[in-house]
Design a protein around this motif. Structure first.
Motif, mmCIF file in Angstrom:
data_model
loop_
_atom_site.group_PDB
_atom_site.id
_atom_site.type_symbol
_atom_site.label_atom_id
_atom_site.label_comp_id
_atom_site.label_asym_id
_atom_site.label_seq_id
_atom_site.Cartn_x
_atom_site.Cartn_y
_atom_site.Cartn_z
ATOM 1 N N ARG A 213 -7.525 10.280 7.161
ATOM 2 C CA ARG A 213 -7.321 11.438 8.034
ATOM 3 C C ARG A 213 -6.687 12.615 7.296
ATOM 4 O O ARG A 213 -6.475 13.677 7.877
ATOM 5 N N LEU A 214 -6.373 12.429 6.031
ATOM 6 C CA LEU A 214 -5.703 13.480 5.253
ATOM 7 C C LEU A 214 -6.163 13.362 3.810
ATOM 8 O O LEU A 214 -6.213 12.265 3.257
ATOM 9 N N PRO A 215 -6.531 14.495 3.169
ATOM 10 C CA PRO A 215 -6.907 14.424 1.756
ATOM 11 C C PRO A 215 -5.708 14.095 0.880
ATOM 12 O O PRO A 215 -4.554 14.297 1.270
ATOM 13 N N TYR A 216 -5.990 13.616 -0.309
ATOM 14 C CA TYR A 216 -4.932 13.168 -1.214
ATOM 15 C C TYR A 216 -3.900 14.259 -1.483
ATOM 16 O O TYR A 216 -2.689 14.030 -1.376
ATOM 17 N N LEU A 217 -4.366 15.445 -1.828
ATOM 18 C CA LEU A 217 -3.427 16.530 -2.127
ATOM 19 C C LEU A 217 -2.658 16.967 -0.883
ATOM 20 O O LEU A 217 -1.609 17.611 -0.983
ATOM 21 N N PRO B 298 0.793 -1.235 0.000
ATOM 22 C CA PRO B 298 0.000 0.000 0.000
ATOM 23 C C PRO B 298 0.825 1.285 0.000
ATOM 24 O O PRO B 298 0.481 2.233 -0.714
ATOM 25 N N VAL B 299 1.909 1.339 0.778
ATOM 26 C CA VAL B 299 2.705 2.576 0.850
ATOM 27 C C VAL B 299 3.349 2.865 -0.504
ATOM 28 O O VAL B 299 3.282 3.996 -1.009
ATOM 29 N N VAL C 232 1.302 9.562 4.090
ATOM 30 C CA VAL C 232 0.679 8.465 3.355
ATOM 31 C C VAL C 232 -0.192 7.623 4.281
ATOM 32 O O VAL C 232 -1.323 7.256 3.929
ATOM 33 N N GLN C 233 0.307 7.331 5.471
ATOM 34 C CA GLN C 233 -0.485 6.536 6.404
ATOM 35 C C GLN C 233 -1.753 7.284 6.820
ATOM 36 O O GLN C 233 -2.825 6.685 6.940
#
Length: 394
Positions: free
Chosen positions: A342-346, A208-209, A335-336
Motif C-alpha cells: 500500500r506504500l512505495p519503498y521510498l 519482517p519489520v 513499514v506495514q
C-alpha cells in the motif's frame, strides 16, 4: 552455577525461538517459568510450553486463547495456565523471574519491560522500542543499577567492549551496519523496490519489520537512539559505519585512541546468551570466527543521501523523547503499509518525516512523557497521521 528462572516474551519470534534454543542446551542452568507471544502461532507456542514444562503462558490476542488451549491439550501440556490480553503479558513479565528476555517487536513491549524491572528481574532487552519510545520511563523503573542487559547485537557488542574502560575514558561509540540489501544503491534507483526484495537481507535472518528497517537503515537510526540512552553517550559521539560482512558488531573508541571491537559470525544466539547469563559467559552458544581461513573485513561511510533515516533519527534524538516515539510509531505504520503493498519503498521514510513535521510544534513544550498512557496517546496520533498520509497515496 545456580539455576535461573526465565520468562520469554515474544517466544515464537526470532529472538524468542533462539533464546529457547540456548536454554535447551543448558537445562541445568535455566528453568522457563513463563512464555508470552502475540497469538498468531499457537501451535508453536504450545509445543514450546510442552517441551519446557512451562506452568503459564500468555498471548496478546485474547481471541487466540481457545485455540491455544486446544493446542496445549494436543501437545500434552493441558496443565499449563493460559491468559490473554496485554495486561496478562505484562503480569507475566512482572512475575519475578530471575531473567526476562523481551523479544517483543514494537512499543507494545514497553510495559512488560517496566513490569520486569519493577519486579527486580534482570531484563535481557531485545525490544529496542522500549528505549526509543519511552526511555526515561524504562530507566526510571529500575530497582537497582545494571539491571538491563542489551540483546541487540550492536548494543551487546558495545556493552562488552565497555568492559575495557571507564565511562570517562570513552571517546565515541561506533555502531556498525551491514548496509542491507540495497547497499551502494542511489536513492533514485529505489523507487520500485518490492517487499520481496527488501526482505532478502544479505547476512541476517530476522522478522519482517526488523528486516525492512534494516533495508531502509531506520533500524540503525533506532539503534543510535538506543545506544545514546543506554550508555549515556551524546549522539554527536556516536558514529555509524557500514560493514557488509556483519562480523564486527560494534566498537568503542577510547580517549587514548584504542578501539575495542566485538567480533563473531552473524548469529544472534551469542548476544541472547550473554543477555541471559551475564556477567558470566556460557559454552556451546555460537561458532567463533575461523582464523585459519582468509577473510576481508571492510568498512564504508554511511550514504546519508540514499539512506536518510539515520539523520532523521539523530534529529529526533536531539529534539525530545516524544519525537523519537513518533518516529518509531509512524515508521511501524509505514513499514506495514509497504509490506501490504500500500506504500512505495521510498514512501516509508518520507511518511515518517511528514508525520514528524506535522507534530513537531506540539511536541516541543514538554519533551518527556508523564507516563505510559501519555506515550500511548502520542503514538496513537502518530499512527493516525501516518495512516492518513498512506491512504492518500493509495
Amino acid at each position: 552455577m545456580a539455576n535461573s528462572t526465565v520468562v520469554v516474551l515474544g517466544s515464537t519470534g526470532s529472538i524468542g525461538t533462539q533464546g529457547l534454543d540456548i536454554i535447551a542446551r543448558h537445562p541445568e542452568r535455566f528453568t522457563v517459568t513463563g512464555l508470552a507471544a502475540g497469538g498468531a502461532h499457537v501451535d508453536l507456542l504450545a509445543q514450546q510450553a510442552a517441551r519446557f514444562h512451562v506452568p503459564q503462558v500468555a498471548v496478546f490476542d485474547e481471541t487466540a486463547v481457545p485455540a491455544l488451549r486446544e493446542a496445549l491439550e494436543q501437545a500434552g501440556a493441558s496443565n499449563t495456565q493460559v491468559q490473554g490480553g496485554a495486561q496478562a503479558v505484562t503480569a507475566l513479565a512482572g512475575s519475578g523471574a530471575h531473567v526476562v528476555l523481551n523479544g517483543i517487536t514494537g512499543s507494545i513491549g514497553l510495559e512488560p519491560s517496566i513490569a520486569a524491572l519493577h519486579a527486580g528481574s534482570q531484563l535481557a532487552l531485545a525490544n529496542k522500542e522500549s528505549v526509543v519510545a519511552g526511555g526515561h520511563l524504562l530507566f526510571g523503573a529500575q530497582t537497582r543499577g545494571g539491571q538491563i542487559n542489551p540483546v541487540d547485537s550492536e548494543h551487546s557488542a558495545i556493552w562488552q567492549s565497555l568492559r575495557s574502560g571507564t565511562h570517562q575514558e570513552v571517546s565515541k561509540l561506533i555502531v556498525t551496519a551491514s548496509g542491507g540489501p540495497f547497499r551502494g544503491w542511489e536513492r533514485g534507483r529505489m523507487a520500485d523496490i518490492t517487499p520481496e526484495q527488501a526482505l532478502n537481507h544479505p547476512t541476517w535472518s530476522m522478522g519482517p519489520v526488523v528486516t525492512i528497517n534494516s533495508s531502509t537503515l531506520m533500524n540503525k537510526g533506532l539503534e543510535v537512539i538506543e545506544a545514546s540512552r543506554l550508555f549515556d553517550i551524546p549522539p554527536e559521539r556516536i558514529e555509524v559505519t557500514v560493514h557488509p560482512q556483519s562480523i564486527v558488531h560494534s566498537m568503542v573508541e577510547f580517549v587514548d585512541g584504542a578501539v575495542i571491537a566485538q567480533a563473531s559470525p552473524p548469529d544472534m544466539r551469542l548476544p541472547i546468551a550473554l543477555g541471559l547469563s551475564a556477567p558470566d559467559r556460557m559454552t556451546d552458544v555460537a561458532a567463533a570466527c575461523d582464523w585459519t581461513t582468509a577473510a576481508t573485513w571492510t568498512f564504508e561511510p554511511l550514504d546519508d543521501m540514499a539512506f536518510p533515516a539515520v539523520s532523521l533519527a539523530r534529529a529526533c534524538l536531539a529534539a525530545s523523547e516524544k519525537h523519537t516515539a513518533v518516529l518509531n510509531a509512524a515508521n511501524e505504520q509505514a513499514v506495514q503499509a509497504f509490506l501490504d503493498h500500500r506504500l512505495p519503498y521510498l514512501g516509508i521514510v518520507d511518511t515518517v518525516k511528514a508525520v514528524l513535521d506535522d507534530m513537531d510544534a506540539a511536541m516541543r513544550g514538554a519533551p518527556l512523557f508523564a507516563d505510559v498512557e501519555e506515550m500511548g496517546q502520542v503514538e496513537l496520533e502518530a499512527r493516525r497521521r501516518a495512516d492518513d498520509l498512506i491512504n492518500k497515496q493509495v
